[in-house]
Design a protein around this motif. Sequence first.
Motif, PDB file in Angstrom:
ATOM      1  N   ILE A 130     -20.051   5.771   0.559  1.00 32.43           N
ATOM      2  CA  ILE A 130     -18.717   5.832  -0.049  1.00 32.43           C
ATOM      3  C   ILE A 130     -17.894   4.652   0.481  1.00 32.43           C
ATOM      4  O   ILE A 130     -17.616   4.572   1.682  1.00 32.43           O
ATOM      5  CB  ILE A 130     -17.985   7.137   0.283  1.00 32.43           C
ATOM      6  CG1 ILE A 130     -18.918   8.349   0.124  1.00 32.43           C
ATOM      7  CG2 ILE A 130     -16.731   7.274  -0.560  1.00 32.43           C
ATOM      8  CD1 ILE A 130     -19.432   8.560  -1.266  1.00 32.43           C
ATOM      9  N   TYR A 131     -17.513   3.768  -0.432  1.00 35.17           N
ATOM     10  CA  TYR A 131     -16.738   2.579  -0.081  1.00 35.17           C
ATOM     11  C   TYR A 131     -15.309   2.757  -0.566  1.00 35.17           C
ATOM     12  O   TYR A 131     -15.073   3.214  -1.690  1.00 35.17           O
ATOM     13  CB  TYR A 131     -17.366   1.340  -0.721  1.00 35.17           C
ATOM     14  CG  TYR A 131     -16.531   0.087  -0.641  1.00 35.17           C
ATOM     15  CD1 TYR A 131     -16.581  -0.748   0.472  1.00 35.17           C
ATOM     16  CD2 TYR A 131     -15.680  -0.266  -1.701  1.00 35.17           C
ATOM     17  CE1 TYR A 131     -15.805  -1.904   0.538  1.00 35.17           C
ATOM     18  CE2 TYR A 131     -14.906  -1.417  -1.635  1.00 35.17           C
ATOM     19  CZ  TYR A 131     -14.976  -2.226  -0.513  1.00 35.17           C
ATOM     20  OH  TYR A 131     -14.212  -3.373  -0.456  1.00 35.17           O
ATOM     21  N   MET A 132     -14.330   2.400   0.291  1.00 37.13           N
ATOM     22  CA  MET A 132     -12.922   2.527  -0.077  1.00 37.13           C
ATOM     23  C   MET A 132     -12.147   1.286   0.341  1.00 37.13           C
ATOM     24  O   MET A 132     -12.399   0.718   1.415  1.00 37.13           O
ATOM     25  CB  MET A 132     -12.282   3.741   0.605  1.00 37.13           C
ATOM     26  CG  MET A 132     -12.787   5.085   0.133  1.00 37.13           C
ATOM     27  SD  MET A 132     -11.962   6.438   1.028  1.00 37.13           S
ATOM     28  CE  MET A 132     -12.390   7.830  -0.005  1.00 37.13           C
ATOM     29  N   GLU A 133     -11.215   0.888  -0.514  1.00 36.80           N
ATOM     30  CA  GLU A 133     -10.219  -0.114  -0.157  1.00 36.80           C
ATOM     31  C   GLU A 133      -8.863   0.567  -0.178  1.00 36.80           C
ATOM     32  O   GLU A 133      -8.551   1.308  -1.115  1.00 36.80           O
ATOM     33  CB  GLU A 133     -10.215  -1.271  -1.159  1.00 36.80           C
ATOM     34  CG  GLU A 133     -11.511  -2.061  -1.216  1.00 36.80           C
ATOM     35  CD  GLU A 133     -11.462  -3.146  -2.287  1.00 36.80           C
ATOM     36  OE1 GLU A 133     -10.359  -3.392  -2.847  1.00 36.80           O
ATOM     37  OE2 GLU A 133     -12.508  -3.741  -2.579  1.00 36.80           O
ATOM     38  N   TYR A 134      -8.033   0.311   0.834  1.00 39.92           N
ATOM     39  CA  TYR A 134      -6.738   0.988   0.879  1.00 39.92           C
ATOM     40  C   TYR A 134      -5.761   0.232   1.761  1.00 39.92           C
ATOM     41  O   TYR A 134      -6.153  -0.618   2.579  1.00 39.92           O
ATOM     42  CB  TYR A 134      -6.884   2.428   1.379  1.00 39.92           C
ATOM     43  CG  TYR A 134      -7.536   2.577   2.744  1.00 39.92           C
ATOM     44  CD1 TYR A 134      -6.776   2.644   3.904  1.00 39.92           C
ATOM     45  CD2 TYR A 134      -8.931   2.676   2.865  1.00 39.92           C
ATOM     46  CE1 TYR A 134      -7.364   2.800   5.148  1.00 39.92           C
ATOM     47  CE2 TYR A 134      -9.533   2.833   4.098  1.00 39.92           C
ATOM     48  CZ  TYR A 134      -8.751   2.889   5.235  1.00 39.92           C
ATOM     49  OH  TYR A 134      -9.337   3.039   6.477  1.00 39.92           O
ATOM     50  N   THR A 135      -4.489   0.526   1.589  1.00 41.21           N
ATOM     51  CA  THR A 135      -3.441   0.084   2.500  1.00 41.21           C
ATOM     52  C   THR A 135      -2.840   1.309   3.156  1.00 41.21           C
ATOM     53  O   THR A 135      -2.651   2.344   2.516  1.00 41.21           O
ATOM     54  CB  THR A 135      -2.333  -0.705   1.770  1.00 41.21           C
ATOM     55  OG1 THR A 135      -1.780   0.104   0.736  1.00 41.21           O
ATOM     56  CG2 THR A 135      -2.899  -1.988   1.177  1.00 41.21           C
ATOM     57  N   ALA A 136      -2.562   1.190   4.436  1.00 39.74           N
ATOM     58  CA  ALA A 136      -1.975   2.284   5.205  1.00 39.74           C
ATOM     59  C   ALA A 136      -0.652   1.805   5.784  1.00 39.74           C
ATOM     60  O   ALA A 136      -0.634   1.020   6.739  1.00 39.74           O
ATOM     61  CB  ALA A 136      -2.919   2.737   6.314  1.00 39.74           C
ATOM     62  N   ALA A 137       0.439   2.229   5.169  1.00 38.31           N
ATOM     63  CA  ALA A 137       1.771   1.876   5.664  1.00 38.31           C
ATOM     64  C   ALA A 137       2.115   2.780   6.844  1.00 38.31           C
ATOM     65  O   ALA A 137       2.048   4.010   6.733  1.00 38.31           O
ATOM     66  CB  ALA A 137       2.806   2.025   4.555  1.00 38.31           C
ATOM     67  N   LEU A 138       2.480   2.185   7.965  1.00 39.40           N
ATOM     68  CA  LEU A 138       2.766   2.955   9.168  1.00 39.40           C
ATOM     69  C   LEU A 138       4.216   3.417   9.165  1.00 39.40           C
ATOM     70  O   LEU A 138       5.124   2.625   8.880  1.00 39.40           O
ATOM     71  CB  LEU A 138       2.504   2.111  10.415  1.00 39.40           C
ATOM     72  CG  LEU A 138       1.079   1.591  10.590  1.00 39.40           C
ATOM     73  CD1 LEU A 138       0.998   0.708  11.824  1.00 39.40           C
ATOM     74  CD2 LEU A 138       0.084   2.736  10.681  1.00 39.40           C
ATOM     75  N   PRO A 139       4.463   4.660   9.492  1.00 40.42           N
ATOM     76  CA  PRO A 139       5.843   5.137   9.609  1.00 40.42           C
ATOM     77  C   PRO A 139       6.473   4.627  10.903  1.00 40.42           C
ATOM     78  O   PRO A 139       5.777   4.306  11.873  1.00 40.42           O
ATOM     79  CB  PRO A 139       5.679   6.657   9.642  1.00 40.42           C
ATOM     80  CG  PRO A 139       4.328   6.857  10.275  1.00 40.42           C
ATOM     81  CD  PRO A 139       3.480   5.721   9.793  1.00 40.42           C
ATOM     82  N   LYS A 140       7.781   4.546  10.899  1.00 44.10           N
ATOM     83  CA  LYS A 140       8.481   4.191  12.130  1.00 44.10           C
ATOM     84  C   LYS A 140       8.851   5.476  12.841  1.00 44.10           C
ATOM     85  O   LYS A 140       9.792   6.177  12.474  1.00 44.10           O
ATOM     86  CB  LYS A 140       9.734   3.373  11.830  1.00 44.10           C
ATOM     87  CG  LYS A 140      10.408   2.822  13.084  1.00 44.10           C
ATOM     88  CD  LYS A 140      11.570   1.903  12.757  1.00 44.10           C
ATOM     89  CE  LYS A 140      12.183   1.316  14.029  1.00 44.10           C
ATOM     90  NZ  LYS A 140      13.327   0.420  13.717  1.00 44.10           N
TER      91      LYS A 140
END
Length: 476
Positions: A130-140
């Motif tokens: 299973i291959y995934m591309e993603y962005t993970a925005a970090l909370p402050k």
Amino acid sequence: MKKTVICLIFTLICVFIIAGCTDDTEEGIRKNSYEIEFSLEENVLNAVQTVDFVNVYSDGLQEIKFNLYLNAYAEDAADKAYEAPLDAYGGIEIAAVKVNGVDVSFVLSDDRLSCSVPVAPMEMNSEAEIYMEYTAALPKCDLRTGYADGYYNLSNFYPQVAVYGAEGFLTDPYSTVGDPVLSDVADFNVTAVFDESLVAAAPFAGTETVADGKKTLSLKAENVRDFAMVLSDKFLCESVSDENVTVYYYHDGKEEAAERAALALDAVKTFSEAYGDYPYSAFTVVSTPFAEEGMEFSGLIYIDADTADFENTLIHETAHQWFYNLVGNDNVREGWIDEGLATFSAAFYHALKGDEETFGKEMDDIRRSYALYERSQKLRGEKGSLDMDTDIYSCTEYQYGMLAYNKSCLMFADLYLKAGKEKFTSSLASLVKNNRFRRITAEDLIAAFSEGMNCDAGGLIRGWMSASATVTTFAE
């Protein structure tokens, strides 16, 4: 996890070595493996990951579910990871998914806390990539995941294969009470790219290179339940070793680092002798801004940089390396198992060191605190709130602390009193030996103590679990 419960009584450049065991301790365990590559840019992780998934769950499996825990930090999250509004919110956006090299359409759950990836019907013991591309925005924020005051707490940011239960993959709602994150053992290969000014506190074996203002850290670990690390430009590292393990303590230079690193090493050695060998060659302790007292991960723990109780928090979180990491359980529905054992172990550490007086005093404090809670609940006519065998969604934070931490701790203290130190310790050592890298239930706990005590311990343990059990029921 070590939480602060408010009540009337308590107000790389270092080389990380964490080689997973590959001998008979993992016999019969087939694991998923993660390969994750991410770069940190302006509080966003740009990532790709490949999961080599092994179907050990159900013949004819047609979907694989992933928990997206970071979406609990979104502003519109149905089940939030935070209680007060955040200065900046977080979340995962998945751009592409492939199964065995073929593009597929994934389906997000209504609450966006999980996604379902379709697969061709899989036979038992078959595999899929299973291959995934993603962005993970970090909370402050100063929570499990987020950035604050120059620190990046990085945990649970990646799509994680959901634990499989009796009714399929478990995609439980998030909760600020207890621990809503369930994890099975897996192998990890992680490559992280970030600004060269940052120092990485991580538990995995790794190599680091620097070029064009960026550090590239490549990490590897086997037989771990999760991946977590902390980045900061404030970190100094204190290390201490014996023949079996090296402790790395990351701090900002304002603390008694040598003494704290030595305490961590002593806790690892003490629990190794009592419960069974610590499974890795390194243990990483990180002082970081954190809203709770501490948090456990495989081979690494957070401790709040401003904690007023460093010693107890450190020992509690270290005990979780045995009861959470080595031996897992369903911490959503039976969180009292690992939290009760860690709470008891934080006091029992002193008895294991020969200091029965401190052990007794700490147990007395917990007993008085819980007795006050118990009396207040009875006066309010809320007997059900004395039920230790409950899930995290049925409790307030105060109730959960009293039940999963304190009442469960008192149950183990009662078992200790009745079994004696030798049989009690032997029972827990057998529990660890027979369930390494697996998950247990209350019935497994009963079986271990019944064997160790040479009697049926089921009545006693189930008695403590029920709402009808009270501190006075088991008083001498």
